[in-house]
Design a protein around this motif. Structure first.
Motif, PDB file in Angstrom:
ATOM      1  N   LEU A 278       0.843  -1.195   0.000  1.00 42.80           N
ATOM      2  CA  LEU A 278       0.000   0.000   0.000  1.00 42.80           C
ATOM      3  C   LEU A 278       0.872   1.236   0.000  1.00 42.80           C
ATOM      4  O   LEU A 278       1.814   1.343   0.798  1.00 42.80           O
ATOM      5  N   ILE A 279       0.569   2.181  -0.887  1.00 45.03           N
ATOM      6  CA  ILE A 279       1.290   3.453  -0.979  1.00 45.03           C
ATOM      7  C   ILE A 279       0.339   4.568  -0.546  1.00 45.03           C
ATOM      8  O   ILE A 279      -0.793   4.638  -1.023  1.00 45.03           O
ATOM      9  N   VAL A 280       0.797   5.444   0.345  1.00 44.49           N
ATOM     10  CA  VAL A 280      -0.050   6.542   0.794  1.00 44.49           C
ATOM     11  C   VAL A 280       0.706   7.861   0.658  1.00 44.49           C
ATOM     12  O   VAL A 280       1.863   7.980   1.037  1.00 44.49           O
ATOM     13  N   LEU A 324      -6.659  19.793   9.056  1.00 43.69           N
ATOM     14  CA  LEU A 324      -7.312  18.920  10.033  1.00 43.69           C
ATOM     15  C   LEU A 324      -6.354  18.660  11.183  1.00 43.69           C
ATOM     16  O   LEU A 324      -5.186  18.337  10.962  1.00 43.69           O
ATOM     17  N   ALA A 325      -6.828  18.780  12.386  1.00 41.11           N
ATOM     18  CA  ALA A 325      -6.012  18.437  13.552  1.00 41.11           C
ATOM     19  C   ALA A 325      -5.903  16.917  13.666  1.00 41.11           C
ATOM     20  O   ALA A 325      -6.850  16.192  13.357  1.00 41.11           O
ATOM     21  N   GLY A 326      -4.733  16.438  14.106  1.00 47.96           N
ATOM     22  CA  GLY A 326      -4.550  14.999  14.302  1.00 47.96           C
ATOM     23  C   GLY A 326      -4.627  14.186  13.048  1.00 47.96           C
ATOM     24  O   GLY A 326      -4.971  12.992  13.089  1.00 47.96           O
ATOM     25  N   ASP A 327      -4.297  14.803  11.892  1.00 44.56           N
ATOM     26  CA  ASP A 327      -4.499  14.084  10.631  1.00 44.56           C
ATOM     27  C   ASP A 327      -3.564  12.888  10.482  1.00 44.56           C
ATOM     28  O   ASP A 327      -3.901  11.925   9.799  1.00 44.56           O
ATOM     29  N   ILE A 328      -2.367  12.923  11.113  1.00 41.40           N
ATOM     30  CA  ILE A 328      -1.446  11.786  10.989  1.00 41.40           C
ATOM     31  C   ILE A 328      -2.096  10.528  11.558  1.00 41.40           C
ATOM     32  O   ILE A 328      -2.012   9.439  10.972  1.00 41.40           O
ATOM     33  N   ASN A 329      -2.738  10.662  12.712  1.00 39.78           N
ATOM     34  CA  ASN A 329      -3.426   9.510  13.302  1.00 39.78           C
ATOM     35  C   ASN A 329      -4.506   8.986  12.367  1.00 39.78           C
ATOM     36  O   ASN A 329      -4.669   7.776  12.191  1.00 39.78           O
ATOM     37  N   GLY A 330      -5.261   9.917  11.783  1.00 38.99           N
ATOM     38  CA  GLY A 330      -6.311   9.511  10.853  1.00 38.99           C
ATOM     39  C   GLY A 330      -5.762   8.817   9.625  1.00 38.99           C
ATOM     40  O   GLY A 330      -6.316   7.817   9.154  1.00 38.99           O
ATOM     41  N   ARG A 331      -4.671   9.342   9.098  1.00 37.03           N
ATOM     42  CA  ARG A 331      -4.057   8.735   7.919  1.00 37.03           C
ATOM     43  C   ARG A 331      -3.586   7.306   8.222  1.00 37.03           C
ATOM     44  O   ARG A 331      -3.757   6.395   7.413  1.00 37.03           O
ATOM     45  N   ALA A 332      -2.964   7.113   9.401  1.00 37.39           N
ATOM     46  CA  ALA A 332      -2.459   5.786   9.779  1.00 37.39           C
ATOM     47  C   ALA A 332      -3.602   4.801   9.959  1.00 37.39           C
ATOM     48  O   ALA A 332      -3.549   3.655   9.471  1.00 37.39           O
ATOM     49  N   TRP A 333      -4.619   5.225  10.674  1.00 40.19           N
ATOM     50  CA  TRP A 333      -5.776   4.355  10.931  1.00 40.19           C
ATOM     51  C   TRP A 333      -6.464   3.969   9.626  1.00 40.19           C
ATOM     52  O   TRP A 333      -6.838   2.806   9.424  1.00 40.19           O
ATOM     53  N   GLY A 366       4.992   5.214   2.439  1.00 36.67           N
ATOM     54  CA  GLY A 366       4.402   6.518   2.697  1.00 36.67           C
ATOM     55  C   GLY A 366       5.324   7.645   2.298  1.00 36.67           C
ATOM     56  O   GLY A 366       6.549   7.550   2.429  1.00 36.67           O
ATOM     57  N   HIS A 367       4.744   8.722   1.810  1.00 32.40           N
ATOM     58  CA  HIS A 367       5.498   9.896   1.364  1.00 32.40           C
ATOM     59  C   HIS A 367       5.102  11.086   2.231  1.00 32.40           C
ATOM     60  O   HIS A 367       3.917  11.335   2.442  1.00 32.40           O
ATOM     61  N   SER A 368       6.091  11.813   2.744  1.00 33.75           N
ATOM     62  CA  SER A 368       5.854  13.011   3.555  1.00 33.75           C
ATOM     63  C   SER A 368       5.070  12.638   4.816  1.00 33.75           C
ATOM     64  O   SER A 368       5.495  11.764   5.563  1.00 33.75           O
ATOM     65  N   ARG A 369       3.914  13.264   5.056  1.00 30.71           N
ATOM     66  CA  ARG A 369       3.114  12.854   6.217  1.00 30.71           C
ATOM     67  C   ARG A 369       2.668  11.400   6.088  1.00 30.71           C
ATOM     68  O   ARG A 369       2.438  10.721   7.084  1.00 30.71           O
ATOM     69  N   GLY A 370       2.554  10.942   4.847  1.00 33.35           N
ATOM     70  CA  GLY A 370       2.241   9.532   4.641  1.00 33.35           C
ATOM     71  C   GLY A 370       3.346   8.626   5.141  1.00 33.35           C
ATOM     72  O   GLY A 370       3.093   7.498   5.576  1.00 33.35           O
ATOM     73  N   GLY A 371       4.606   9.113   5.106  1.00 36.81           N
ATOM     74  CA  GLY A 371       5.714   8.327   5.636  1.00 36.81           C
ATOM     75  C   GLY A 371       5.614   8.145   7.136  1.00 36.81           C
ATOM     76  O   GLY A 371       5.912   7.069   7.664  1.00 36.81           O
ATOM     77  N   GLN A 372       5.185   9.201   7.836  1.00 34.27           N
ATOM     78  CA  GLN A 372       4.979   9.057   9.271  1.00 34.27           C
ATOM     79  C   GLN A 372       3.729   8.233   9.553  1.00 34.27           C
ATOM     80  O   GLN A 372       3.694   7.453  10.510  1.00 34.27           O
ATOM     81  N   ALA A 373       2.704   8.399   8.713  1.00 36.22           N
ATOM     82  CA  ALA A 373       1.484   7.611   8.884  1.00 36.22           C
ATOM     83  C   ALA A 373       1.775   6.123   8.702  1.00 36.22           C
ATOM     84  O   ALA A 373       1.179   5.274   9.383  1.00 36.22           O
ATOM     85  N   ALA A 374       2.702   5.776   7.797  1.00 35.64           N
ATOM     86  CA  ALA A 374       3.013   4.365   7.545  1.00 35.64           C
ATOM     87  C   ALA A 374       3.633   3.708   8.773  1.00 35.64           C
ATOM     88  O   ALA A 374       3.237   2.603   9.163  1.00 35.64           O
ATOM     89  N   ILE A 375       4.607   4.380   9.410  1.00 35.89           N
ATOM     90  CA  ILE A 375       5.226   3.776  10.594  1.00 35.89           C
ATOM     91  C   ILE A 375       4.258   3.814  11.772  1.00 35.89           C
ATOM     92  O   ILE A 375       4.258   2.908  12.623  1.00 35.89           O
ATOM     93  N   LEU A 376       3.397   4.834  11.830  1.00 35.29           N
ATOM     94  CA  LEU A 376       2.395   4.892  12.891  1.00 35.29           C
ATOM     95  C   LEU A 376       1.353   3.789  12.704  1.00 35.29           C
ATOM     96  O   LEU A 376       0.869   3.208  13.684  1.00 35.29           O
ATOM     97  N   ALA A 377       1.024   3.485  11.460  1.00 38.14           N
ATOM     98  CA  ALA A 377       0.098   2.379  11.189  1.00 38.14           C
ATOM     99  C   ALA A 377       0.691   1.065  11.670  1.00 38.14           C
ATOM    100  O   ALA A 377      -0.019   0.208  12.227  1.00 38.14           O
ATOM    101  N   ALA A 378       2.004   0.883  11.477  1.00 36.25           N
ATOM    102  CA  ALA A 378       2.668  -0.330  11.979  1.00 36.25           C
ATOM    103  C   ALA A 378       2.588  -0.394  13.500  1.00 36.25           C
ATOM    104  O   ALA A 378       2.474  -1.480  14.081  1.00 36.25           O
ATOM    105  N   LYS A 379       2.633   0.772  14.147  1.00 40.42           N
ATOM    106  CA  LYS A 379       2.508   0.813  15.605  1.00 40.42           C
ATOM    107  C   LYS A 379       1.071   0.511  16.031  1.00 40.42           C
ATOM    108  O   LYS A 379       0.831  -0.304  16.936  1.00 40.42           O
ATOM    109  N   PHE A 380       0.105   1.177  15.394  1.00 39.08           N
ATOM    110  CA  PHE A 380      -1.309   0.908  15.697  1.00 39.08           C
ATOM    111  C   PHE A 380      -1.645  -0.562  15.477  1.00 39.08           C
ATOM    112  O   PHE A 380      -2.466  -1.142  16.200  1.00 39.08           O
ATOM    113  N   ASN A 381      -1.025  -1.160  14.472  1.00 45.74           N
ATOM    114  CA  ASN A 381      -1.291  -2.552  14.132  1.00 45.74           C
ATOM    115  C   ASN A 381      -1.003  -3.493  15.292  1.00 45.74           C
ATOM    116  O   ASN A 381      -1.627  -4.544  15.424  1.00 45.74           O
TER     117      ASN A 381
END
Length: 755
Positions: A278-280, A324-333, A366-381
């Motif tokens: 998945l690419i975000v 949007l506030a907290g968008d990184i969390n939303g992107r990861a989820w 993930g690219h840019s904020r998507g790059g942080q969202a990708a590692i955060l998604a791995a954490k949420f996982n």
């Protein structure tokens, strides 16, 4: 002697003053006439510059009404609002003026609007100098053209003013619309090593079919609307993000309670299931859709046997209606919800993805904020509950094997804690000319990946000179900011977009081949970038690497005592150095980097015998013990003066308890690159306030095989090593940062590769 009467003296003095005043007036009358002539032109020049700024934003500002309407709207805003504000300003200063009121109002209003506009877009932190510059240019150019228009073009002074006006306008326009200037770069030849596998950027053997999935009700894009191939359900994202504005709802046609799952899918043709990738995308104008900018990766990866999805999260992006506030969390989820959806689609017989997805092999890019969202998604996982709201449960637990981050952000934490993930394969790509994220923030992410050794995994980073932020995405391109602010960027040094994406193709595909297809022949290119040089464009690369075979006995994180190492059995000493201290490596703008090491500076005019030495009080034990097939490993960054781009060189001497010692010159194994001066804008006047220092230290991983030391002296015994000395005798002067000293028990030599 008779005294002159007092009244006669007063009369003479008054007469002298009057003569002097008349003389001054006669000299200044032409100058007064000159200024009376040019003030109208100067006034309209300031107003025109302000209107032009507002109007130009309309070319890259999307309201959803269409580009023609956007341009007309901003033309009206530019003219009406500026003139109306000038009229109001004129009314207020009428009774206080000495200079013409139109000039005062024009300058005041132009400054206010320009400062406000630049501050809203936050493109340059030192906006006041830029505002003053724009208005000054408008006043000067307006005055130069205003004089001949008022006095007539045939007068000598009019012709002179007109000539200077044309020259000044041409020079300013040339400065704005040229790409910029090329930084001087010292050409340093790095010899490539022979590749040990095929070029991963070339298309594979699979034919590819493309699909889209989505809600089928997308208001802006038919491929996710009435033309969608696979219809999916929406999800409620309201608990993961901030307030969803009415303007955002109007543009997209949905609320945060029914966010769609939209994606572009590239599927390899053939039987069997394929690893899921998945690419975000990251934050960009939400109206300028980002998800199609990774088509080049989707097609390549699918041809090599990876089922690839470019995930649509454009509705989380910034826009004219705000962010949007907290968008990184939303992107990861949401990324995890896409994995959940792919699992469902792969189990349903009535769609083309049936039995196509291998849920045991998943990678996130993930690219840019998507790059942080990708590692955060791995954490949420790995979590059962949302850290920011324990009442919200998670139930993902997918097998996410790999995460790839392209120029990622790293500014968000979880419950005020750094995001850390264990035993995931991680690849980081970053450009030196990233004018959006000018600090190497992804390096903090890299440091947060802990390889415990419970399973095979690796982490690698590649720093690419002259790569920018946007060219990893074809939609974003070379502009790391919005028009007209992009006119200030220095884009001349940039790699071509095709070149930058060639690097992404090579490293992304190679990393997935190594980690999802378990093709070990690709691993060396991450441990040493020179194995990939034949496939890459000509620029400077700096790479960092680690896997569970790396065992570090000196991280410099333990205390403030410069004589101790992480291992209690090692003592440290240094001699004849200008500087020797431990501390944290900083980014360009003094931000915390999250890694400590030792700073060492030398100058042969002071002493030619500078050394930094680790003494082993007892023999190193497994897994820290050196063997004939292991390597000395450490990371180092060049911190020399930016004007000195020469590589820094030094010698490493290893000693064993039999009295034998062996020395290896660093450059005989790999060069420590010179510093890379960066100028993001066309003038250095704006550099320091927005971008900080002209260079940024970047760590390079070095591996020196024990075989190299044995070649220097076969009496040396690696198993009985009792000292390791860095001798700064090969370069006249320099400053380096050294970290992560240890042993690499795997190493390229163990894999049968040349040492």
């Amino acid at each position: 002697m008779e005294h002159e009467p007092e009244f006669e003296k007063t009369r003479k003095n008054t007469h002298k003053r009057n003569k002097l005043m008349h003389l001054l007036i006669s000299f200044t009358q032409p100058l007064q006439s000159f200024f009376k002539t040019i003030w109208k032109g100067a006034s309209y020049g300031a107003l025109f510059m302000t209107m032009l700024l507002i109007f130009s934003i309309g070319f890259d500002f999307h309201t959803g009404l269409g580009q023609i309407m956007d341009v007309i709207l901003f033309l009206l805003i530019a003219v009406v609002s500026t003139l109306l504000t000038v009229k109001i300003g004129t009314w207020f200063i009428e009774h206080f003026k000495r200079l013409p009121s139109l000039l005062i109002a024009s300058i005041g209003v132009s400054l206010a609007i320009t400062i406000y506009t630049l501050d809203q877009f936050r493109q340059l932190e030192n906006i006041l100098p830029l505002s003053y510059l724009l208005i000054a240019v408008g006043i000067i150019l307006g005055a130069m053209f205003g004089y001949p228009l008022s006095k007539g073009i045939k007068k000598p002074m009019s012709m002179i003013m007109l000539l200077f006006g044309v020259l000044a306008t041409s020079a300013f326009s040339y400065w704005l619309f040229t790409p910029g200037l090329m930084n001087d770069r010292l050409s340093i030849n790095v010899e490539p090593l022979s590749p040990v596998s095929d070029n991963p950027s070339e298309y594979g053997s699979f034919d590819v079919t493309t699909y889209t999935y989505g809600s089928g009700k997308d208001k802006q894009r038919p491929e996710f609307g009435e033309q969608v191939d696979i219809q999916t359900m929406s999800v409620n994202a309201s608990s993961m993000i901030g307030e969803w504005s009415k303007e955002r709802e109007w543009f997209w046609g949905f609320k945060d309670t029914n966010v769609p799952l939209n994606g572009r899918v590239w599927v390899p043709k053939g039987k069997g299931s394929f690893p899921l990738v998945l690419i975000v995308h990251g934050n960009h104008k939400m109206e300028d859709f980002s998800d199609e900018g990774y088509n080049y990766l989707g097609e390549l990866l699918a041809s090599r046997g990876f089922l690839t999805v470019s995930v649509d999260e454009n509705f989380f992006n910034s826009s004219w209606s705000g962010g949007l506030a907290g968008d990184i969390n939303g992107r990861a989820w949401l990324l995890l919800k896409h994995i959940e959806e792919m699992e469902k689609l792969s189990s349903q017989k009535d769609n083309p993805l049936f039995n196509k997805v291998n849920m045991d092999q998943i990678a996130l890019i993930g690219h840019s904020r998507g790059g942080q969202a990708a590692i955060l998604a791995a954490k949420f996982n790995d979590l059962d509950r949302y850290p920011n709201n324990g009442n919200m449960t998670f139930d993902f637990h997918y097998n996410i094997e790999s995460v790839i981050a392209l120029a990622p952000t790293d500014y968000q934490t979880l419950s005020d804690r750094k995001i850390e993930v264990d035993d995931v394969n991680y690849l980081l790509l970053q450009g030196s000319y990233d004018s959006d994220l000018s600090e190497f923030e992804g390096d903090r992410q890299y440091n947060g990946i802990d390889l415990t050794g419970r399973k095979e995994a690796m982490k690698a980073a590649l720093y690419i000179d002259r790569a920018n932020h946007g060219q990893f995405n074809t939609t974003w391109g070379e502009n790391d900011t919005y028009f007209p602010f992009t006119l200030l960027l220095n884009k001349e040094p940039l790699l071509k977009g095709t070149e930058q994406r060639q690097i992404a193709r090579t490293y992304v595909a190679g990393f997935l081949e190594a980690t999802l297809h378990q093709n070990e022949s690709y691993q060396p290119m991450f441990e040493d970038y020179r194995y990939a040089l034949e496939w890459l464009p000509d620029t400077t690369y700096i790479s960092k690497y680690e896997d569970p075979s790396y065992h570090i006995y000196s991280t410099f994180e333990e205390d403030v005592d410069v004589t101790t190492a992480t291992s209690p059995y090692i003592t440290i000493e240094a001699n004849s150095l200008l500087q020797w201290y431990e501390g944290e490596l900083e980014f360009r703008r003094d931000k915390e980097r999250g890694t400590h090491g030792v700073f060492l500076k030398w100058d042969h005019s002071y002493s030619k015998n500078g050394t930094f030495k680790l003494n082993f009080k007892k023999a190193l034990q497994d897994p820290f013990a050196y063997t004939m097939n292991s390597s000395l490993t450490f990371t180092a960054a060049n911190l020399s003066d930016p004007s000195d781009q020469q590589p820094v060189d030094f010698t490493i001497t290893a000693s064993s308890d039999n009295g034998a010692s062996a020395s290896v010159k660093l450059s005989d194994v790999m060069q420590l690159q010179g510093v890379l001066p960066i100028q993001h804008t066309k003038t250095k006047y704006f550099e320091e306030g927005r971008y900080g220092e002209p260079t940024e230290p970047v760590l390079q991983t070095f591996n020196i095989p024990m075989q190299r030391f044995l070649e220097a002296n076969n009496a040396f015994n690696p198993k009985k090593m009792n000292a390791l000395t860095f001798e700064f005798n090969a370069s006249e002067k320099g400053k380096v940062f050294i970290d992560q000293i240890g042993v690499n028990q795997g190493g390229l030599t163990k894999k049968g590769l040349p040492s």
